[in-house]
Design a protein around this motif. Sequence first.
Motif, mmCIF file in Angstrom:
data_model
loop_
_atom_site.group_PDB
_atom_site.id
_atom_site.type_symbol
_atom_site.label_atom_id
_atom_site.label_comp_id
_atom_site.label_asym_id
_atom_site.label_seq_id
_atom_site.Cartn_x
_atom_site.Cartn_y
_atom_site.Cartn_z
ATOM 1 N N SER A 32 0.843 -1.203 0.000
ATOM 2 C CA SER A 32 0.000 0.000 0.000
ATOM 3 C C SER A 32 0.876 1.250 0.000
ATOM 4 O O SER A 32 0.531 2.259 -0.609
ATOM 5 C CB SER A 32 -0.946 -0.001 1.196
ATOM 6 N N GLN A 33 2.015 1.175 0.686
ATOM 7 C CA GLN A 33 2.938 2.314 0.702
ATOM 8 C C GLN A 33 3.508 2.541 -0.694
ATOM 9 O O GLN A 33 3.649 3.681 -1.128
ATOM 10 C CB GLN A 33 4.070 2.060 1.710
ATOM 11 N N ILE A 34 3.825 1.467 -1.401
ATOM 12 C CA ILE A 34 4.320 1.585 -2.773
ATOM 13 C C ILE A 34 3.254 2.218 -3.655
ATOM 14 O O ILE A 34 3.546 3.089 -4.478
ATOM 15 C CB ILE A 34 4.761 0.210 -3.322
ATOM 16 N N GLN A 35 2.006 1.813 -3.467
ATOM 17 C CA GLN A 35 0.922 2.406 -4.245
ATOM 18 C C GLN A 35 0.783 3.886 -3.917
ATOM 19 O O GLN A 35 0.593 4.715 -4.812
ATOM 20 C CB GLN A 35 -0.394 1.676 -3.980
ATOM 21 N N ASN A 36 0.889 4.213 -2.635
ATOM 22 C CA ASN A 36 0.824 5.627 -2.249
ATOM 23 C C ASN A 36 2.008 6.397 -2.826
ATOM 24 O O ASN A 36 1.861 7.519 -3.294
ATOM 25 C CB ASN A 36 0.796 5.776 -0.733
ATOM 26 N N ASP A 37 3.200 5.789 -2.740
ATOM 27 C CA ASP A 37 4.389 6.437 -3.301
ATOM 28 C C ASP A 37 4.233 6.626 -4.802
ATOM 29 O O ASP A 37 4.592 7.671 -5.339
ATOM 30 C CB ASP A 37 5.649 5.623 -2.994
ATOM 31 N N ASN A 38 3.718 5.598 -5.486
ATOM 32 C CA ASN A 38 3.498 5.709 -6.925
ATOM 33 C C ASN A 38 2.495 6.813 -7.234
ATOM 34 O O ASN A 38 2.666 7.563 -8.195
ATOM 35 C CB ASN A 38 3.009 4.381 -7.510
ATOM 36 N N ALA A 39 1.460 6.904 -6.419
ATOM 37 C CA ALA A 39 0.471 7.962 -6.618
ATOM 38 C C ALA A 39 1.108 9.331 -6.397
ATOM 39 O O ALA A 39 0.849 10.270 -7.154
ATOM 40 C CB ALA A 39 -0.714 7.765 -5.693
ATOM 41 N N ASP A 40 1.969 9.442 -5.371
ATOM 42 C CA ASP A 40 2.653 10.712 -5.126
ATOM 43 C C ASP A 40 3.592 11.054 -6.274
ATOM 44 O O ASP A 40 3.660 12.211 -6.706
ATOM 45 C CB ASP A 40 3.448 10.652 -3.815
ATOM 46 N N VAL A 41 4.304 10.056 -6.752
ATOM 47 C CA VAL A 41 5.222 10.283 -7.871
ATOM 48 C C VAL A 41 4.449 10.717 -9.109
ATOM 49 O O VAL A 41 4.837 11.675 -9.792
ATOM 50 C CB VAL A 41 6.065 9.021 -8.155
ATOM 51 N N LYS A 42 3.353 10.048 -9.393
ATOM 52 C CA LYS A 42 2.546 10.416 -10.551
ATOM 53 C C LYS A 42 1.973 11.817 -10.387
ATOM 54 O O LYS A 42 1.916 12.599 -11.336
ATOM 55 C CB LYS A 42 1.430 9.405 -10.772
ATOM 56 N N SER A 43 1.552 12.141 -9.177
ATOM 57 C CA SER A 43 1.032 13.483 -8.900
ATOM 58 C C SER A 43 2.107 14.533 -9.129
ATOM 59 O O SER A 43 1.858 15.575 -9.750
ATOM 60 C CB SER A 43 0.510 13.548 -7.476
ATOM 61 N N LYS A 44 3.300 14.270 -8.634
ATOM 62 C CA LYS A 44 4.403 15.209 -8.839
ATOM 63 C C LYS A 44 4.765 15.315 -10.313
ATOM 64 O O LYS A 44 5.066 16.406 -10.820
ATOM 65 C CB LYS A 44 5.622 14.780 -8.023
ATOM 66 N N GLU A 45 4.744 14.175 -11.021
ATOM 67 C CA GLU A 45 5.022 14.214 -12.460
ATOM 68 C C GLU A 45 3.982 15.054 -13.191
ATOM 69 O O GLU A 45 4.323 15.844 -14.070
ATOM 70 C CB GLU A 45 5.051 12.802 -13.037
ATOM 71 N N LEU A 46 2.725 14.883 -12.817
ATOM 72 C CA LEU A 46 1.671 15.688 -13.446
ATOM 73 C C LEU A 46 1.855 17.171 -13.138
ATOM 74 O O LEU A 46 1.681 18.019 -14.022
ATOM 75 C CB LEU A 46 0.292 15.218 -12.979
ATOM 76 N N ASP A 47 2.197 17.483 -11.894
ATOM 77 C CA ASP A 47 2.444 18.883 -11.535
ATOM 78 C C ASP A 47 3.596 19.456 -12.359
ATOM 79 O O ASP A 47 3.524 20.588 -12.855
ATOM 80 C CB ASP A 47 2.756 19.018 -10.042
ATOM 81 N N ASN A 48 4.662 18.658 -12.506
ATOM 82 C CA ASN A 48 5.795 19.109 -13.301
ATOM 83 C C ASN A 48 5.400 19.295 -14.763
ATOM 84 O O ASN A 48 5.831 20.254 -15.414
ATOM 85 C CB ASN A 48 6.962 18.128 -13.197
#
Length: 120
Positions: A32-48
């Motif tokens: 679940s932490q990996i999924q959360n991390d992946n979601a955070d990474v994707k969110s940051k990528e989208l922001d970028n």
Amino acid sequence: MQEFLNAVLYPSLFAFLGIAGTKFWDWVKPKSQIQNDNADVKSKELDNEIKSSEFYRNLLDDATLRLDKAIIAIEDRDKRIEERDERIRQRDKKIDLLIDEIETLTGEIRKYKQLNGKTE
């Protein structure tokens, strides 16, 4: 038997369930932490991506404005050149007319000199 259940089996069963629950949680949490991390990474990528698209959009808007200004400047310069060329053409026509007039007057002077008996 009741003492065996109360003294050995129940505590052992609760200990086993506790250990199993902890191991299960240790196994589930990273996923679940990996999924959360992946979601955070994707969110940051989208922001970028959004920030970079805004940056490039601003660059394109600025380039468009500069290009429009350059086109207007070129058109103004072309108009000035056309006006200058027109003035030059008018001067050339005047010069041609004056040259023709000079030639005509020179011919008239020659005729006048011939009539008065002077030769060249």
